[in-house]
Write a protein that holds these residues in place. Structure first.
Motif, PDB file in Angstrom:
ATOM      1  N   UNK A  99     -18.732 -91.182  53.801  1.00  0.00           N
ATOM      2  CA  UNK A  99     -18.431 -92.574  54.119  1.00  0.00           C
ATOM      3  C   UNK A  99     -17.892 -93.375  52.940  1.00  0.00           C
ATOM      4  N   UNK A 100     -17.682 -92.733  51.799  1.00  0.00           N
ATOM      5  CA  UNK A 100     -17.043 -93.414  50.684  1.00  0.00           C
ATOM      6  C   UNK A 100     -17.945 -94.312  49.869  1.00  0.00           C
ATOM      7  N   UNK A 101     -19.206 -93.912  49.666  1.00  0.00           N
ATOM      8  CA  UNK A 101     -20.119 -94.660  48.806  1.00  0.00           C
ATOM      9  C   UNK A 101     -20.338 -93.884  47.509  1.00  0.00           C
ATOM     10  N   UNK A 102     -20.154 -94.547  46.382  1.00  0.00           N
ATOM     11  CA  UNK A 102     -20.445 -93.915  45.107  1.00  0.00           C
ATOM     12  C   UNK A 102     -21.945 -93.814  44.909  1.00  0.00           C
ATOM     13  N   UNK A 103     -22.432 -92.641  44.527  1.00  0.00           N
ATOM     14  CA  UNK A 103     -23.872 -92.433  44.340  1.00  0.00           C
ATOM     15  C   UNK A 103     -24.260 -92.823  42.915  1.00  0.00           C
ATOM     16  N   UNK A 104     -25.221 -93.733  42.810  1.00  0.00           N
ATOM     17  CA  UNK A 104     -25.712 -94.242  41.525  1.00  0.00           C
ATOM     18  C   UNK A 104     -27.199 -93.883  41.411  1.00  0.00           C
ATOM     19  N   UNK A 105     -27.546 -92.783  40.748  1.00  0.00           N
ATOM     20  CA  UNK A 105     -28.955 -92.377  40.670  1.00  0.00           C
ATOM     21  C   UNK A 105     -29.757 -93.227  39.686  1.00  0.00           C
ATOM     22  N   UNK A 106     -30.940 -93.660  40.122  1.00  0.00           N
ATOM     23  CA  UNK A 106     -31.883 -94.258  39.175  1.00  0.00           C
ATOM     24  C   UNK A 106     -32.971 -93.237  38.865  1.00  0.00           C
ATOM     25  N   UNK A 107     -33.688 -93.458  37.784  1.00  0.00           N
ATOM     26  CA  UNK A 107     -34.708 -92.534  37.290  1.00  0.00           C
ATOM     27  C   UNK A 107     -34.157 -91.113  37.139  1.00  0.00           C
ATOM     28  N   UNK A 108     -33.022 -90.952  36.450  1.00  0.00           N
ATOM     29  CA  UNK A 108     -32.410 -89.628  36.336  1.00  0.00           C
ATOM     30  C   UNK A 108     -33.240 -88.633  35.534  1.00  0.00           C
ATOM     31  N   UNK A 109     -34.222 -89.130  34.779  1.00  0.00           N
ATOM     32  CA  UNK A 109     -35.098 -88.234  34.013  1.00  0.00           C
ATOM     33  C   UNK A 109     -36.519 -88.237  34.560  1.00  0.00           C
ATOM     34  N   UNK A 110     -36.647 -88.674  35.809  1.00  0.00           N
ATOM     35  CA  UNK A 110     -37.950 -88.642  36.497  1.00  0.00           C
ATOM     36  C   UNK A 110     -39.045 -89.319  35.674  1.00  0.00           C
ATOM     37  N   UNK A 111     -38.750 -90.521  35.223  1.00  0.00           N
ATOM     38  CA  UNK A 111     -39.752 -91.277  34.475  1.00  0.00           C
ATOM     39  C   UNK A 111     -40.127 -90.663  33.146  1.00  0.00           C
ATOM     40  N   UNK A 112     -39.245 -89.838  32.595  1.00  0.00           N
ATOM     41  CA  UNK A 112     -39.517 -89.211  31.305  1.00  0.00           C
ATOM     42  C   UNK A 112     -40.055 -87.802  31.402  1.00  0.00           C
ATOM     43  N   UNK A 113     -40.389 -87.341  32.606  1.00  0.00           N
ATOM     44  CA  UNK A 113     -40.922 -85.978  32.763  1.00  0.00           C
ATOM     45  C   UNK A 113     -39.870 -84.960  32.316  1.00  0.00           C
ATOM     46  N   UNK A 114     -38.615 -85.173  32.689  1.00  0.00           N
ATOM     47  CA  UNK A 114     -37.560 -84.234  32.323  1.00  0.00           C
ATOM     48  C   UNK A 114     -37.151 -84.368  30.862  1.00  0.00           C
TER      49      UNK A 114
ATOM     50  N   UNK B  37     -21.825 -87.671  42.296  1.00  0.00           N
ATOM     51  CA  UNK B  37     -22.459 -88.754  41.543  1.00  0.00           C
ATOM     52  C   UNK B  37     -21.408 -89.526  40.751  1.00  0.00           C
ATOM     53  N   UNK B  38     -21.465 -90.854  40.834  1.00  0.00           N
ATOM     54  CA  UNK B  38     -20.563 -91.692  40.053  1.00  0.00           C
ATOM     55  C   UNK B  38     -21.133 -91.985  38.677  1.00  0.00           C
ATOM     56  N   UNK B  39     -22.368 -92.508  38.623  1.00  0.00           N
ATOM     57  CA  UNK B  39     -22.929 -92.905  37.325  1.00  0.00           C
ATOM     58  C   UNK B  39     -24.448 -93.005  37.395  1.00  0.00           C
ATOM     59  N   UNK B  40     -25.170 -92.105  36.729  1.00  0.00           N
ATOM     60  CA  UNK B  40     -26.625 -92.275  36.617  1.00  0.00           C
ATOM     61  C   UNK B  40     -26.952 -93.525  35.794  1.00  0.00           C
ATOM     62  N   UNK B  41     -28.101 -94.119  36.078  1.00  0.00           N
ATOM     63  CA  UNK B  41     -28.540 -95.307  35.338  1.00  0.00           C
ATOM     64  C   UNK B  41     -29.521 -94.885  34.258  1.00  0.00           C
ATOM     65  N   UNK B  42     -29.186 -95.160  33.006  1.00  0.00           N
ATOM     66  CA  UNK B  42     -30.089 -94.850  31.903  1.00  0.00           C
ATOM     67  C   UNK B  42     -30.864 -96.107  31.539  1.00  0.00           C
ATOM     68  N   UNK B  43     -32.186 -95.959  31.371  1.00  0.00           N
ATOM     69  CA  UNK B  43     -33.037 -97.115  31.117  1.00  0.00           C
ATOM     70  C   UNK B  43     -33.802 -96.981  29.823  1.00  0.00           C
ATOM     71  N   UNK B  44     -33.118 -97.084  28.698  1.00  0.00           N
ATOM     72  CA  UNK B  44     -33.749 -96.927  27.396  1.00  0.00           C
ATOM     73  C   UNK B  44     -34.540 -98.169  26.998  1.00  0.00           C
ATOM     74  N   UNK B  45     -35.590 -97.943  26.209  1.00  0.00           N
ATOM     75  CA  UNK B  45     -36.388 -99.051  25.682  1.00  0.00           C
ATOM     76  C   UNK B  45     -36.124 -99.270  24.199  1.00  0.00           C
ATOM     77  N   UNK B  46     -35.676 -98.240  23.504  1.00  0.00           N
ATOM     78  CA  UNK B  46     -35.397 -98.338  22.075  1.00  0.00           C
ATOM     79  C   UNK B  46     -33.989 -97.831  21.791  1.00  0.00           C
ATOM     80  N   UNK B  47     -33.394 -98.238  20.665  1.00  0.00           N
ATOM     81  CA  UNK B  47     -32.066 -97.725  20.300  1.00  0.00           C
ATOM     82  C   UNK B  47     -32.045 -96.201  20.200  1.00  0.00           C
ATOM     83  N   UNK B  48     -33.135 -95.607  19.735  1.00  0.00           N
ATOM     84  CA  UNK B  48     -33.190 -94.149  19.606  1.00  0.00           C
ATOM     85  C   UNK B  48     -33.115 -93.475  20.973  1.00  0.00           C
ATOM     86  N   UNK B  49     -33.802 -94.030  21.951  1.00  0.00           N
ATOM     87  CA  UNK B  49     -33.747 -93.479  23.301  1.00  0.00           C
ATOM     88  C   UNK B  49     -32.340 -93.607  23.879  1.00  0.00           C
ATOM     89  N   UNK B  50     -31.687 -94.724  23.625  1.00  0.00           N
ATOM     90  CA  UNK B  50     -30.329 -94.922  24.132  1.00  0.00           C
ATOM     91  C   UNK B  50     -29.367 -93.912  23.503  1.00  0.00           C
TER      92      UNK B  50
END
Length: 353
Positions: A206-221, A287-300
């Motif tokens: 249907x033409x929707x770009x997939x934007x995944x959140x929690x791509x690292x499963x809350x840090x488990x991966x 997938x178009x773009x996973x969402x990365x949610x860093x808290x520190x510059x090192x994580x980013x």
């Protein structure tokens, strides 16, 4: 093949160009007990934008509104060059039955509040955040279309909604000439792959770009948990992000086993587990773009390193197998020799994408 943040991708059936990694800003602000103070959040934002990133994800109630307010400050000088995505439906005032939900009153009030907090006169992308099974879809779609016609919203999208409802909405929007949904935000990673049953195939069709959140499963991966944390799985949330994930049941033997395979591949490639987990999603053509949610510059910095990871076909296959799920009925039947025989017998039918 290496990517960069300015290797832009089209968002769904639109002509909007977005970076292959979106910057999630639920970590902007500390009102939820974890997250980045203003100065650190500014560093995260600046690093992402300076590398060519343009896709920023927030929501009206992230960190009680601080996420949008901080972005309103950070984007004063470059608002037009960014794609700002926010969401509505989550309750903005406790006890007010109309301050949340997908209905028209909530929609218009939430958008006006987001425009004020983001210090802008338009939103590039507006998601319906959480489905609630109460509001007629025509009311939602017409309200979204009205906002697009007013110029307050450019594109509309949806999150956390059953596939059958999204496909129904897209069909209605097309038939009535209303603004179509261009993106689908879902939880998707090597551990959580339920989207492969219906949501992702629907988005492709249907033409929707997939934007995944929690791509690292809350840090488990990313390797932040071990089997020692299994004993803490029933401990109440202690206010930290780690405590939330443990209490939420994200740390299980099955999930840690998937993370073990990610670590093995990471050791082979010379990258971190988090980079490998993100690279697996980035190589998914749906997938178009996973969402990365860093808290520190090192994580980013670690997250952005995923753009440089080159996985072999064998490594991708091992990762696929580690987190694979059963698609279930009717998918398993339709993909089987028996299912194909129903329609084609023993004929060979070539299909082209």
């Amino acid at each position: 093949m290496s990517l960069t943040l300015d290797t832009y991708r089209l968002l769904g059936r639109s002509g909007l160009r977005v970076s292959p990694l979106a910057l999630g800003t639920a970590t902007f602000g500390t009102e939820w007990g974890w997250g980045a103070e203003q100065d650190d959040a500014r560093k995260l934002f600046d690093t992402y934008v300076e590398r060519g990133g343009n896709f920023i994800d927030t929501a009206n109630t992230y960190t009680n509104g601080s996420s949008e307010r901080l972005l309103g400050e950070f984007t004063r000088d470059n608002r037009e060059s960014l794609v700002l995505a926010t969401k509505y439906t989550t309750q903005r005032r406790q006890g007010d039955p109309n301050s949340g939900g997908p209905h028209r009153k909530s929609l218009f009030a939430s958008v006006e509040a987001s425009l004020r907090q983001l210090n802008t006169d338009y939103l590039d992308l507006l998601y319906l955040h959480v489905w609630d099974f109460t509001t007629p879809v025509e009311e939602i779609l017409r309200g979204m279309d009205d906002l697009v016609r007013q110029g307050k919203v450019l594109y509309v999208a949806i999150c956390n909604t059953p596939a059958w409802q999204v496909s129904r909405m897209q069909a209605i929007a097309d038939l009535r000439g209303w603004s179509p949904l261009v993106a689908l935000q879902i939880e998707y990673n090597l551990i959580q792959r339920a989207g492969e049953r219906d949501l992702i195939p629907m988005a492709r069709e249907l033409g929707l770009g997939v934007i995944p959140f929690s791509p690292l499963a809350g840090g488990v991966l990313a390797g932040r948990y071990s089997r020692a944390d299994l004993t803490a799985a029933k401990v109440a949330d202690d206010g930290t992000r780690k405590g939330f994930n443990i209490a939420n049941g994200d740390v299980t033997e099955r999930n840690l086993a998937v993370a073990d395979v990610v670590k093995e591949v990471a050791a082979e490639t010379g990258h971190t587990p988090g980079q490998v987990g993100l690279a697996w999603i980035l190589r998914n053509p749906d997938v178009t773009a996973p969402i990365i949610g860093a808290r520190t510059p090192e994580q980013l910095e670690d997250n952005l390193g995923a753009l440089e990871v080159d996985l072999t076909a064998a490594q991708l296959a091992r990762l696929d197998e580690a987190g694979a799920i059963e698609l279930g009925y009717p998918h398993d039947l339709l993909a089987s020799d028996r299912g194909r025989a129903f329609n084609s017998g023993d004929l060979s039918v070539e299909t082209r994408s």
